[in-house]
Write an enzyme that holds these catalytic residues in place. Sequence first.
Site, PDB file in Angstrom:
ATOM      1  N   ARG A  46       0.688  -1.261   0.008  1.00  0.00           N
ATOM      2  CA  ARG A  46       0.001  -0.089  -0.101  1.00  0.00           C
ATOM      3  C   ARG A  46       0.979   1.088  -0.088  1.00  0.00           C
ATOM      4  O   ARG A  46       0.562   2.252  -0.498  1.00  0.00           O
ATOM      5  CB  ARG A  46      -0.930  -0.099   1.182  1.00  0.00           C
ATOM      6  CG  ARG A  46      -2.029  -1.228   1.262  1.00  0.00           C
ATOM      7  CD  ARG A  46      -2.546  -1.043   2.544  1.00  0.00           C
ATOM      8  NE  ARG A  46      -1.631  -1.412   3.612  1.00  0.00           N
ATOM      9  CZ  ARG A  46      -1.669  -0.958   4.875  1.00  0.00           C
ATOM     10  NH1 ARG A  46      -3.028  -0.662   5.358  1.00  0.00           N
ATOM     11  NH2 ARG A  46      -0.774  -1.288   5.791  1.00  0.00           N
ATOM     12  N   LYS A 151       5.155 -18.430   7.655  1.00  0.00           N
ATOM     13  CA  LYS A 151       4.643 -18.763   8.916  1.00  0.00           C
ATOM     14  C   LYS A 151       4.499 -17.602   9.849  1.00  0.00           C
ATOM     15  O   LYS A 151       4.856 -16.302   9.395  1.00  0.00           O
ATOM     16  CB  LYS A 151       5.738 -19.555   9.470  1.00  0.00           C
ATOM     17  CG  LYS A 151       6.983 -18.971  10.056  1.00  0.00           C
ATOM     18  CD  LYS A 151       7.886 -19.791  10.805  1.00  0.00           C
ATOM     19  CE  LYS A 151       7.421 -19.837  12.401  1.00  0.00           C
ATOM     20  NZ  LYS A 151       8.172 -18.831  13.375  1.00  0.00           N
ATOM     21  N   HIS A 181      11.110 -21.843   7.148  1.00  0.00           N
ATOM     22  CA  HIS A 181      12.427 -21.725   6.411  1.00  0.00           C
ATOM     23  C   HIS A 181      13.420 -22.571   7.234  1.00  0.00           C
ATOM     24  O   HIS A 181      14.525 -22.637   6.568  1.00  0.00           O
ATOM     25  CB  HIS A 181      12.720 -20.146   6.621  1.00  0.00           C
ATOM     26  CG  HIS A 181      13.139 -19.673   8.268  1.00  0.00           C
ATOM     27  ND1 HIS A 181      12.208 -18.908   8.580  1.00  0.00           N
ATOM     28  CD2 HIS A 181      14.019 -19.850   8.805  1.00  0.00           C
ATOM     29  CE1 HIS A 181      12.744 -18.500  10.016  1.00  0.00           C
ATOM     30  NE2 HIS A 181      13.988 -19.057   9.880  1.00  0.00           N
ATOM     31  N   ASP A 238       5.858 -19.957  18.723  1.00  0.00           N
ATOM     32  CA  ASP A 238       6.707 -19.489  17.745  1.00  0.00           C
ATOM     33  C   ASP A 238       7.770 -20.174  17.501  1.00  0.00           C
ATOM     34  O   ASP A 238       8.064 -20.445  16.320  1.00  0.00           O
ATOM     35  CB  ASP A 238       7.460 -18.051  18.544  1.00  0.00           C
ATOM     36  CG  ASP A 238       8.331 -17.233  17.713  1.00  0.00           C
ATOM     37  OD1 ASP A 238       8.000 -17.025  16.776  1.00  0.00           O
ATOM     38  OD2 ASP A 238       9.620 -17.082  18.380  1.00  0.00           O
ATOM     39  N   HIS A 243       9.441 -25.139  13.976  1.00  0.00           N
ATOM     40  CA  HIS A 243      10.838 -25.350  13.721  1.00  0.00           C
ATOM     41  C   HIS A 243      10.920 -26.912  14.522  1.00  0.00           C
ATOM     42  O   HIS A 243      11.601 -27.763  13.982  1.00  0.00           O
ATOM     43  CB  HIS A 243      11.732 -24.574  14.232  1.00  0.00           C
ATOM     44  CG  HIS A 243      11.431 -23.129  13.693  1.00  0.00           C
ATOM     45  ND1 HIS A 243      11.155 -22.965  12.275  1.00  0.00           N
ATOM     46  CD2 HIS A 243      11.764 -21.913  14.215  1.00  0.00           C
ATOM     47  CE1 HIS A 243      11.223 -21.662  12.230  1.00  0.00           C
ATOM     48  NE2 HIS A 243      11.553 -21.161  13.292  1.00  0.00           N
ATOM     49  N   LYS A 333      14.530 -17.595  24.304  1.00  0.00           N
ATOM     50  CA  LYS A 333      15.200 -16.248  24.100  1.00  0.00           C
ATOM     51  C   LYS A 333      16.219 -15.886  24.904  1.00  0.00           C
ATOM     52  O   LYS A 333      16.220 -16.434  26.091  1.00  0.00           O
ATOM     53  CB  LYS A 333      14.098 -15.265  23.552  1.00  0.00           C
ATOM     54  CG  LYS A 333      13.147 -15.406  22.343  1.00  0.00           C
ATOM     55  CD  LYS A 333      12.973 -14.220  21.649  1.00  0.00           C
ATOM     56  CE  LYS A 333      12.222 -14.611  20.622  1.00  0.00           C
ATOM     57  NZ  LYS A 333      13.073 -14.896  19.312  1.00  0.00           N
ATOM     58  N   LYS A 338      23.509 -18.385  20.467  1.00  0.00           N
ATOM     59  CA  LYS A 338      22.601 -18.718  19.328  1.00  0.00           C
ATOM     60  C   LYS A 338      22.802 -19.991  18.564  1.00  0.00           C
ATOM     61  O   LYS A 338      24.209 -20.256  18.234  1.00  0.00           O
ATOM     62  CB  LYS A 338      22.325 -17.681  18.151  1.00  0.00           C
ATOM     63  CG  LYS A 338      21.502 -17.942  16.914  1.00  0.00           C
ATOM     64  CD  LYS A 338      21.736 -16.754  15.918  1.00  0.00           C
ATOM     65  CE  LYS A 338      21.183 -17.117  14.415  1.00  0.00           C
ATOM     66  NZ  LYS A 338      19.773 -17.122  14.643  1.00  0.00           N
TER      67      LYS A 338
HETATM   68  P1  NDP Z   1       6.093  -6.199   8.036  1.00  0.00           P
HETATM   69  O1  NDP Z   1       5.088  -5.442   8.659  1.00  0.00           O
HETATM   70  O2  NDP Z   1       7.575  -5.669   7.852  1.00  0.00           O
HETATM   71  O3  NDP Z   1       5.698  -6.047   6.458  1.00  0.00           O
HETATM   72  C1  NDP Z   1       4.190  -6.477   6.161  1.00  0.00           C
HETATM   73  C2  NDP Z   1       4.048  -6.028   4.663  1.00  0.00           C
HETATM   74  O4  NDP Z   1       2.663  -6.116   4.034  1.00  0.00           O
HETATM   75  C3  NDP Z   1       4.341  -4.532   4.400  1.00  0.00           C
HETATM   76  O5  NDP Z   1       5.054  -4.416   3.118  1.00  0.00           O
HETATM   77  C4  NDP Z   1       2.982  -3.854   4.108  1.00  0.00           C
HETATM   78  O6  NDP Z   1       2.973  -2.549   3.266  1.00  0.00           O
HETATM   79  C5  NDP Z   1       2.246  -5.127   3.746  1.00  0.00           C
HETATM   80  N1  NDP Z   1       0.529  -4.934   3.798  1.00  0.00           N
HETATM   81  C6  NDP Z   1       0.117  -4.497   5.154  1.00  0.00           C
HETATM   82  N2  NDP Z   1      -1.001  -4.458   5.139  1.00  0.00           N
HETATM   83  C7  NDP Z   1      -1.451  -4.707   3.555  1.00  0.00           C
HETATM   84  C8  NDP Z   1      -2.595  -4.823   2.656  1.00  0.00           C
HETATM   85  N3  NDP Z   1      -3.909  -4.595   3.400  1.00  0.00           N
HETATM   86  N4  NDP Z   1      -2.482  -5.106   1.467  1.00  0.00           N
HETATM   87  C9  NDP Z   1      -1.403  -5.441   1.017  1.00  0.00           C
HETATM   88  N5  NDP Z   1      -0.095  -5.396   1.420  1.00  0.00           N
HETATM   89  C10 NDP Z   1      -0.282  -5.001   2.838  1.00  0.00           C
HETATM   90  O7  NDP Z   1       6.320  -7.828   7.973  1.00  0.00           O
HETATM   91  P2  NDP Z   1       7.334  -8.735   8.040  1.00  0.00           P
HETATM   92  O8  NDP Z   1       8.222  -8.401   6.348  1.00  0.00           O
HETATM   93  O9  NDP Z   1       8.235  -8.872   8.988  1.00  0.00           O
HETATM   94  O10 NDP Z   1       6.669 -10.113   7.830  1.00  0.00           O
HETATM   95  C11 NDP Z   1       5.920 -10.792   7.013  1.00  0.00           C
HETATM   96  C12 NDP Z   1       5.447 -12.114   6.660  1.00  0.00           C
HETATM   97  O11 NDP Z   1       6.842 -12.860   6.859  1.00  0.00           O
HETATM   98  C13 NDP Z   1       4.954 -12.482   8.429  1.00  0.00           C
HETATM   99  O12 NDP Z   1       3.880 -13.476   8.307  1.00  0.00           O
HETATM  100  C14 NDP Z   1       6.044 -12.873   9.243  1.00  0.00           C
HETATM  101  O13 NDP Z   1       5.436 -13.731  10.317  1.00  0.00           O
HETATM  102  C15 NDP Z   1       6.846 -13.577   8.260  1.00  0.00           C
HETATM  103  N6  NDP Z   1       8.206 -13.933   8.734  1.00  0.00           N
HETATM  104  C16 NDP Z   1       9.019 -12.782   8.671  1.00  0.00           C
HETATM  105  C17 NDP Z   1      10.169 -12.654   9.079  1.00  0.00           C
HETATM  106  C18 NDP Z   1      11.207 -11.312   9.114  1.00  0.00           C
HETATM  107  O14 NDP Z   1      12.373 -11.713   9.160  1.00  0.00           O
HETATM  108  N7  NDP Z   1      10.780 -10.322   9.040  1.00  0.00           N
HETATM  109  C19 NDP Z   1      10.986 -14.101   9.398  1.00  0.00           C
HETATM  110  C20 NDP Z   1       9.951 -15.190   9.363  1.00  0.00           C
HETATM  111  C21 NDP Z   1       8.835 -14.981   9.002  1.00  0.00           C
HETATM  112  P3  NDP Z   1       2.147  -1.525   3.348  1.00  0.00           P
HETATM  113  O15 NDP Z   1       1.797  -1.048   4.680  1.00  0.00           O
HETATM  114  O16 NDP Z   1       2.754  -0.710   2.677  1.00  0.00           O
HETATM  115  O17 NDP Z   1       0.778  -2.028   2.683  1.00  0.00           O
END
Ligand code: NDP
Length: 488
Positions: A46, A151, A181, A238, A243, A333, A338
């Site tokens: 967005r 996840k 992962h 978690d 895992h 944690k 680690k």
């Molecule tokens: P973030 O909160 O950093 O990113 C979420 C993304 O979703 C943003 O790009 C946001 O962009 C987008 N978003 C939010 N609402 C909407 C919407 N209504 N429509 C379209 N896009 C939307 O989360 P993460 O990247 O940290 O995590 C993403 C997933 O990956 C989660 O399920 C998390 O559990 C999993 N995960 C993450 C890890 C990590 O290292 N970060 C590791 C392992 C798993 P915008 O607000 O601009 O729309």
Amino acid sequence: MAEQTTTIVIFGASGDLTTKKLAPALADLYAKGRLAPEVQIVGVARSEMNAQEFSASFYDGFGPAAHFPPAPETWQDFSRRIHCCYGDVLAPDGLDGLERTLAAVESPDKPANRLYYLALAPSLFAPAALAMGRAGYQQENGCWRRLVVEKPFGIDLNTAMELNRVIHSVFAEHQVYRIDHYLGKETVQNLLVFRFANAIFEPLWSRNYIDNIQITVAESVSIADRAAYYDNAGVLRDMFQSHLLQLLAVVAMEPPSTFEADTLRNEKVKVLESVRRIPSQDAAACVVQGQYDGYLDEPGVPPGSRTPTYAALRLDVDNWRWQGVPFYLRSGKALTNKRTEVLIQFRRPPHLIFPQGPSGDITSNTLSICLQPNEGVHLEFQAKAPDSTLDLRPVNLEFNYEDSFGGQEIPDAYERLLLDALNGDASLFIRSDEIEQSWSIIDPLIHGLSQPPTRPPEIYDPGTEGPYAADDFLARDGRAWLGKCIGG
Ligand code: NDP
């Protein structure tokens, strides 16, 4: 068949996962020549983002394999494939922008395969799948369409089943790739190779020779700014549901007949089915819970929170191979270091002919499979100390990934998993029944531990191995945590 093109659509393009993991993994795959020649990458979010901003994380992600920085012509070729657009999976017309972008980047003459990656908050997985269903994005007319789901998959059995139901109302199971992962880590795959490409260990791999198995996933970091997620999840959701149970399944599974996704996953499901369920009312006696000192001061953690940041438990696998062999699982944690390790402790020799040392005991053989950070396998056995009458000392046979493969870079798990999903190999992804089996093991524990008058988690000092109660827990069985791998 007509020549095909491939489009990778990342929902959550502005998020942390995309920036830190997916973009670098795709850049590395491109640099290694492993992406299809016609590949296109479309990011959806967005936020206002232009293609230049979106591509920055790809540029930064060019790893050593691509000799950072990439050559100008390499970058020019790669960056022209990177696009982004506005999208909101919750809005009725939220995918219109994506539709226009896809029409612009995909050739009308060639069927376009598509990999949709949900790098979104878990609450958006179902709405995103439904929005894609309304747009007909699942339809495979002469090409493939696949959905990668991050996840956590549900927060308990019911929500996981409901999410499976919603996703299956749009995508068929063969199109769905659920990520853990951990399974993409080279060393977890090496565990499969170690077990099933070597004949010498398999005959020992059972209750006949193994005394107990210990699986540890330790983190040195605290929850930092993740209270909003973590305080609702806790360590059992978690870490254990995904895992640790996946590692247990890989260690305990029967040899599959082929290395194909379904044969492999059938065997993992059989193990999870065989794990003895601990009823809710026994949870408090069967699980050690801990919370690191200072957790309550982390920003966003509610006062008096009883969320565990550490847990240790014993699981039993009720089948012929494993009857009576405890699987001890622990994770937490803010621990010493680690590390992820699987330790197989073998039985003691049935009859000792050697005089025993001052401690009156010898240690039994231990096979340590170190999954991270110092990836390797070590077998500890007894040797005679030189210039002694019969002094026995434990020594190690060592395999170290880095030394044995000339320091070759170990790619990030996401690189492997993205490539597998693009190639249609679901072996390292989790099937719907695996997810549901895992939740059915963990759910009663979470439920039981949340019932008063269960004791609150024991407070442990950050930088330690967790609560003392975890040591007592094993001592009750006449055992101790072994911890043979060195953490980072
Ligand atoms: P973030 O909160 O950093 O990113 C979420 C993304 O979703 C943003 O790009 C946001 O962009 C987008 N978003 C939010 N609402 C909407 C919407 N209504 N429509 C379209 N896009 C939307 O989360 P993460 O990247 O940290 O995590 C993403 C997933 O990956 C989660 O399920 C998390 O559990 C999993 N995960 C993450 C890890 C990590 O290292 N970060 C590791 C392992 C798993 P915008 O607000 O601009 O729309």
